[in-house]
Design an enzyme around this catalytic site. Structure first.
Site, PDB file in Angstrom:
ATOM      1  N   LYS A  83      40.970  50.573  -9.420  1.00  0.00           N
ATOM      2  CA  LYS A  83      39.514  50.756  -9.580  1.00  0.00           C
ATOM      3  C   LYS A  83      38.861  49.802  -8.676  1.00  0.00           C
ATOM      4  CE  LYS A  83      36.501  51.914 -13.484  1.00  0.00           C
ATOM      5  NZ  LYS A  83      36.106  51.425 -14.895  1.00  0.00           N
TER       6      LYS A  83
HETATM    7  C1  E4P Z   1      33.643  53.461 -16.120  1.00  0.00           C
HETATM    8  O1  E4P Z   1      34.515  53.384 -15.908  1.00  0.00           O
HETATM    9  C2  E4P Z   1      32.893  52.321 -16.845  1.00  0.00           C
HETATM   10  O2  E4P Z   1      34.090  51.571 -17.484  1.00  0.00           O
HETATM   11  C3  E4P Z   1      32.063  52.646 -18.004  1.00  0.00           C
HETATM   12  O3  E4P Z   1      32.010  53.823 -18.407  1.00  0.00           O
HETATM   13  C4  E4P Z   1      30.836  51.783 -18.003  1.00  0.00           C
HETATM   14  O4  E4P Z   1      29.875  52.172 -19.167  1.00  0.00           O
HETATM   15  P1  E4P Z   1      28.829  51.222 -19.747  1.00  0.00           P
HETATM   16  O5  E4P Z   1      27.619  51.293 -18.783  1.00  0.00           O
HETATM   17  O6  E4P Z   1      28.650  51.843 -21.126  1.00  0.00           O
HETATM   18  O7  E4P Z   1      29.290  49.859 -20.005  1.00  0.00           O
END
Ligand code: E4P
Length: 217
Positions: A83
């Site tokens: 990622k």
């Molecule tokens: C995506 O891969 C992120 O880990 C996640 O969806 C972020 O979500 P949040 O905005 O609730 O922290």
């Protein structure tokens, strides 16, 4: 639509995986912090539980260091998706990883323009953040629709991984639009089973059943 679980909580992943609800997992530095565990150790455990892609995020901000971190994360297991953030350096690292056959999840996507760049850089997944757009009074779900239209126009193979999901409605909206994947916290996935009329109907059936005086077992 594929379901990824947005957590590094291995107990929650195991529970949902046993029900066939888990096609993959996404983690990020905040979720690793929440788990209280070592990133390599917890990510390895998640990869052992789940067959599908498990996103593990780099924390360097310059491409060469991102590439070094990503290659280390990729050694954890064959189902790691590296990622990277949607920055120019992240796109540079994405291209390098994709050229070597690694799956890349380009995260922190907040515009259709960014999503086009992720596809051009060879991302396996792009992660538009719905909830965080809603937080600043923009329509997160509209971004998913825009990206769907654009990717379909050009048959880009990058999968739309709708992220920052905060509600059951977000998931249903994404399904309606045709997002390839949603990633949601375990509690939101569990909440999909809830309906007030289900509770009311069940209470009525149980009350009537008691009046019959019968037993099945
Ligand atoms: C995506 O891969 C992120 O880990 C996640 O969806 C972020 O979500 P949040 O905005 O609730 O922290």
């Amino acid at each position: 639509m594929k379901f990824f679980v947005d957590t590094a909580d291995t107990a929650a992943i195991r529970e949902l995986n046993a029900l066939g609800m888990v096609d993959g997992v996404t983690t990020n530095p905040s979720l690793i912090l929440k788990s209280g565990r070592d990133i390599l150790e917890v990510t390895r455990e998640i990869c052992d539980i789940v067959e599908g892609p498990v996103s593990a995020e780099v924390v360097a901000t310059e491409a060469p260091a991102m590439i070094a971190e990503g290659l280390k994360l990729a050694q954890i297991a064959p189902n790691i998706a590296i990622k990277v953030p949607l920055t120019w350096d992240g796109l540079t690292a994405c291209k390098a990883f994709a050229s070597e056959g690694h799956k890349v999840n380009v995260t922190l996507c907040f515009s259709a323009a960014q999503a086009i760049l992720a596809a051009k850089a060879g991302a396996a997944f792009v992660s538009p953040f719905i909830g965080r757009l809603d937080d600043i009074h923009l329509e997160g779900v509209e971004l998913i629709q825009d990206i769907r239209t654009i990717y379909d126009n050009y048959a880009y193979p990058t999968e739309i991984l709708a992220a920052s999901i905060r509600s059951v409605n977000h998931i249903v909206d994404c399904a309606r639009i045709g997002a390839d994947v949603i990633t949601a916290p375990p509690a939101v996935i569990r909440a999909m089973a809830n309906h007030v009329l289900t509770d009311k109907g069940l209470a009525q059936f149980l009350s009537d059943w008691e009046k019959t005086g019968q037993k099945i077992l």
